[in-house]
Design an enzyme around this catalytic site. Structure first.
Site, PDB file in Angstrom:
ATOM      1  N   ASP A  14       0.869  -1.166   0.000  1.00  0.00           N
ATOM      2  CA  ASP A  14       0.000   0.000   0.000  1.00  0.00           C
ATOM      3  C   ASP A  14       0.916   1.228   0.000  1.00  0.00           C
ATOM      4  OD1 ASP A  14      -2.375   1.585   0.326  1.00  0.00           O
ATOM      5  OD2 ASP A  14      -1.842   1.791   2.431  1.00  0.00           O
ATOM      6  N   ASP A  71      -7.181  -1.501   4.471  1.00  0.00           N
ATOM      7  CA  ASP A  71      -6.365  -2.629   4.036  1.00  0.00           C
ATOM      8  C   ASP A  71      -6.732  -3.935   4.728  1.00  0.00           C
ATOM      9  OD1 ASP A  71      -4.820  -1.010   2.339  1.00  0.00           O
ATOM     10  OD2 ASP A  71      -3.589  -0.354   4.025  1.00  0.00           O
ATOM     11  N   ASP A 105      -1.482  -0.581   5.729  1.00  0.00           N
ATOM     12  CA  ASP A 105      -1.711   0.228   6.918  1.00  0.00           C
ATOM     13  C   ASP A 105      -3.126   0.782   6.833  1.00  0.00           C
ATOM     14  OD1 ASP A 105      -0.502   2.087   9.233  1.00  0.00           O
ATOM     15  OD2 ASP A 105      -1.723   3.315   7.886  1.00  0.00           O
TER      16      ASP A 105
END
Length: 809
Positions: free
Chosen positions: A516, A710, A706
């Protein structure tokens, strides 16, 4: 409790007084201790807040009669599964999961039996035995099962078990270590003395020693061997008897049979004066095997060090302020009694008892216990501090924001306790093999004896003993758990917590590492760079509206916008959140939307009016039929991100950036870091779909993320890591947690995973090759019991020492 203390307690009870020391556990009460609890209408002295809390729980639960009827202190109670403490544990077991200390687990057969027996209990949903820690984790249906039922089931198959208590578990390990060292000393002393009598007999093989002197040497060796067999070898005989009673032979069975057979044959030869005696081989075998078991116990003790460090980081008591905090009027209270809103004084060198916010003073705090970071960091008024952080500077006043049970440290302890529960595929394979290894070995021993009875009856007994002694099922059982325990401890010291049992094994096999962006490759602290009005409202009004809409949002972009307008003075109603898209709400009867351009366009109509510069994240604000403003935000890259990406690429893994931000932003970050594959504008469901498409193509996906957005993709990946500062939900669904601020430990985790799997394979290969080579050699008569004993002990030692190499560095 010892027989000395029980009469003392009865005398004290009959005299109407309380026993000396702590009323609950009997340990000495520290001078000046203020801990006490009311039992039987009187204040009783306690040695610590833990005993005070336990005593209050017993009395409040209606079990006050326990103190009138007990014959021993609580520290060693628990032999009866219906003891008041266990009844209280039943009352507290509403959540349906818990850990139990289990003693006497030695091998794969033990693991197989324990897990199979507990899984057969009504209501038990999950069982995971951690051999390295000597603990079993059980999840059950509270309507169908209770902790007392689990403890009874374990005790009925021969294992000492009780609900896990840290101090009791540690005491059991210390007692086991002391006993083992005493047995090792006796065996070593016997071995050395017996060798003094055995060597002259070996040297006089040409007939120069007369029969009377040879017999004298033999009887002296017998007298010295007797303590080793009756005392030092006791753990093997006890373990074998327990295994045979429950009908599942473990690795102690061939050991005990080998010792007993060799000793019986030696005694028969000594009495008859015909044949060989193997007292020197017996004592050496016992000594070497106990030495190997000592190494194993030391490995288990080291495996608990990380958890012990975390537990010791939580202070048992705290200085709570009362009245005017400027007067520094404090009272000493158990940390467990702190509630959100309490003010505590944290002096230099003390630990923060629970999560809180600094409201007075400036200092440096040491968070190495929590994150593995060695450098203290500054803390000023307004900074949030995690429970367990050490005050390394001036005294500060902290407002508690969570209970001690819900603090960052307590959460980390629970995560560490989850780590190591369950087994990866390699461990399951080893357990299955070891469970049947002993049965096959016993059948082979009978066959070897029968064959030699035909070929050479004089060697049949020696060959059978050698087969029993040389085999090493323990090497198979220790190969994986010892390595995983050492690797888990190493990673925790470096700031990585591997929670799931398959984390290291799957991470080593990963073909794709998917990152991410926000809070992972970037610092996760975006800043508002510009407010660009695109309608009739000016900057300040747009900021106030945006701040009101995002008051309850935990998203990092929302926090950045709120920071620019801390108090908007407006109140939004009828808020509706769409994860990954934005927020809709009503202010003074007008409906507004803030979030991504497609989401806002559904209300404003048309297209976004301006394009943002490359690398800038945009958030849009609009109302029905009108675009109002664009908020430009940017986040800085983590300094170590480029190096981490390079290391993964060098390992042959495909690195992917998968972000909810716009494609242009994601591509700009990917270009800076050297990531070839970047995909932006992905909603949580789309991220999960992307990962599943990779998996369908045969990829093994490691996800690093994070935040709440997610959680789904972290759960869906083959293995996943959550940033330690990320949302609790993300950590809950992750297989591993990065405890520090950076990505550096992730690359260390990949290297540790590679080393761990290599060492596990080495251990399994060694155990397999050793047994395949040694057992036929012993069966063919090439190895005598003396060499067989050395081989077995060294085989176990090699496995443990090889695994402990993972702790280095």
């Amino acid at each position: 409790m010892s027989a000395v203390l029980a009469p003392a307690m009865r005398d004290a009870r009959d005299a109407g007084s309380e026993p000396l020391g702590c009323y609950h556990c009997g340990l000495p009460v520290p001078p000046g201790s203020r801990w006490e609890a009311r039992v039987g209408g009187a204040a009783r002295s306690m040695c610590c807040p833990g005993c005070a809390a336990a005593a209050e729980a017993i009395v409040d639960g209606g079990f006050g009669g326990y103190y009138k009827n007990r014959t021993e202190f609580a520290a060693t109670a628990g032999g009866d599964a219906d003891a008041p403490e266990l009844a209280l544990y039943d009352e507290a077991g509403e959540e349906g999961e818990g850990s139990f200390t289990i003693e006497g687990v030695r091998c794969g057969a033990c693991v197989w039996l324990v897990e199979r027996r507990l899984c057969a209990l009504p209501g038990v949903r999950e069982v995971a035995l951690n051999v390295a820690l000597g603990r079993v984790f059980v999840r059950w249906d509270p309507a169908l099962c209770r902790p007392s039922v689990i403890v009874r089931a374990l005790r009925r198959i021969g294992y000492a078990a009780y609900p896990y208590e840290a101090h009791r578990h540690d005491d059991a390990l210390r007692r086991a270590r002391r006993t083992l060292l005493r047995q090792l000393f006796v065996a070593g002393l016997a071995m050395m003395q017996v060798m003094m009598y055995a060597v002259p007999v070996y040297l006089a093989d040409d007939g120069t020693m007369d029969a009377d002197m040879r017999a004298l040497m033999g009887w002296a060796s017998f007298a010295l061997t007797l303590p080793a067999v009756l005392y030092s070898a006791l753990p093997f005989f006890q373990g074998a008897w327990r295994d045979l009673r429950r009908g599942m032979p473990g690795m102690d069975v061939p050991v005990a049979l080998g010792i007993a057979a060799a000793f019986a044959a030696s005694c028969a030869s000594l009495v008859s004066g015909v044949g060989e005696v193997w007292f020197d081989s017996i004592t050496m075998f016992i000594f070497l095997l106990l030495g190997s078991r000592t190494l194993e116990l030391e490995a288990r003790r080291r495996a608990t060090e990380a958890l012990d460090r975390l537990r010791r980081g939580a202070p048992a008591s705290s200085l709570r302020l009362r009245g005017d905090r400027l007067l520094r009027d404090t009272e000493l209270v158990p940390s467990a009694r702190l509630a959100p809103g309490d003010l505590v004084l944290v002096k230099p060198g003390q630990a923060v008892p629970a999560d809180g916010v600094v409201i007075e003073g400036e200092t440096d705090v040491d968070v190495s216990l929590l994150s593995g970071e060695s450098q203290p960091r500054p803390a000023v008024v307004g900074d949030a501090l995690p429970g367990g952080a050490i005050n390394a500077g001036q005294a500060i006043v902290v407002r508690v924001t969570s209970t001690a049970h819900e603090s960052t440290l307590a959460t980390l302890v629970r995560l560490v306790e989850r780590a190591g529960q369950g087994k990866p595929a390699l461990a399951l394979w080893a357990d299955r093999v070891a469970a049947w290894f002993v049965v096959a070995l016993l059948l082979l021993t009978v066959a070897v004896y029968a064959v030699w009875q035909v070929l050479d009856p004089g060697r049949a007994w020696q060959a059978a003993i050698a087969v029993l002694v040389v085999s090493c099922p323990c090497a198979l059982s220790l190969a994986t758990p010892t390595a995983l325990a050492a690797a888990t401890d190493r990673l925790l010291r470096r700031g990585v917590l591997a929670v799931a049992p398959h984390t290291l094994e799957t991470f080593e096999r990963a073909t794709h590492v998917v990152f991410d962006k926000t809070g992972t490759l970037t610092h996760g602290c975006p800043r508002l760079r510009r407010v660009l009005p695109v309608g009739e409202l000016h900057n300040e009004i747009c900021l106030r509206i945006a701040g009101a809409l995002q008051t309850d949002s935990a998203h990092l972009l929302s926090a950045a916008i709120r920071a620019a307008m801390p108090e908007s003075g407006l109140q939004a109603r009828e808020l509706r959140f769409e994860i990954g898209r934005g927020i809709e709400g009503s202010i003074d009867g007008v409906v507004y939307r803030i979030g991504s351009a497609p989401f806002v366009a559904e209300l404003a109509g048309g297209m976004a009016r301006t394009a943002a510069p490359p690398g800038i994240t945009t958030v849009w604000l609009a109302r029905a039929g009108a675009w109002l403003a664009r908020f430009d935000l940017s986040d800085s890259l983590r300094e170590e991100a480029r190096e981490v990406v390079r290391r993964f690429r060098d390992c042959g893994k495909t690195v992917v950036l998968l972000s909810g931000d716009e494609q242009g932003v994601a591509q700009a970050v990917a270009s800076q870091l050297g990531i070839a594959h970047a995909y932006g504008g992905r909603l949580p469901a789309e991220k999960l779909a992307f990962v599943r498409e990779l998996q369908k193509g045969g990829a093994v996906v490691a996800m690093v993320g994070d935040g709440v957005n997610d959680a789904a993709v972290l759960k869906g990946a083959d293995v996943s890591f959550a940033m330690g500062r990320g949302a609790e939900l993300a950590q809950l669904h992750a297989d591993g947690v990065l405890l520090g601020e950076g990505l550096g430990p992730l690359a260390d985790a990949a290297e540790t995973a590679r080393r761990t799997l290599r060492i596990v394979r080495q251990n399994l290969a060694w155990a397999t090759v050793y047994n395949l080579a040694a057992i036929p050699a012993a069966a063919s008569g090439m190895l005598n019991p003396w060499l067989s004993g050395i081989g077995m002990a060294l085989s176990s030692a090699v496995v443990v020492l090889n695994a402990l190499r993972l702790r280095r560095g």
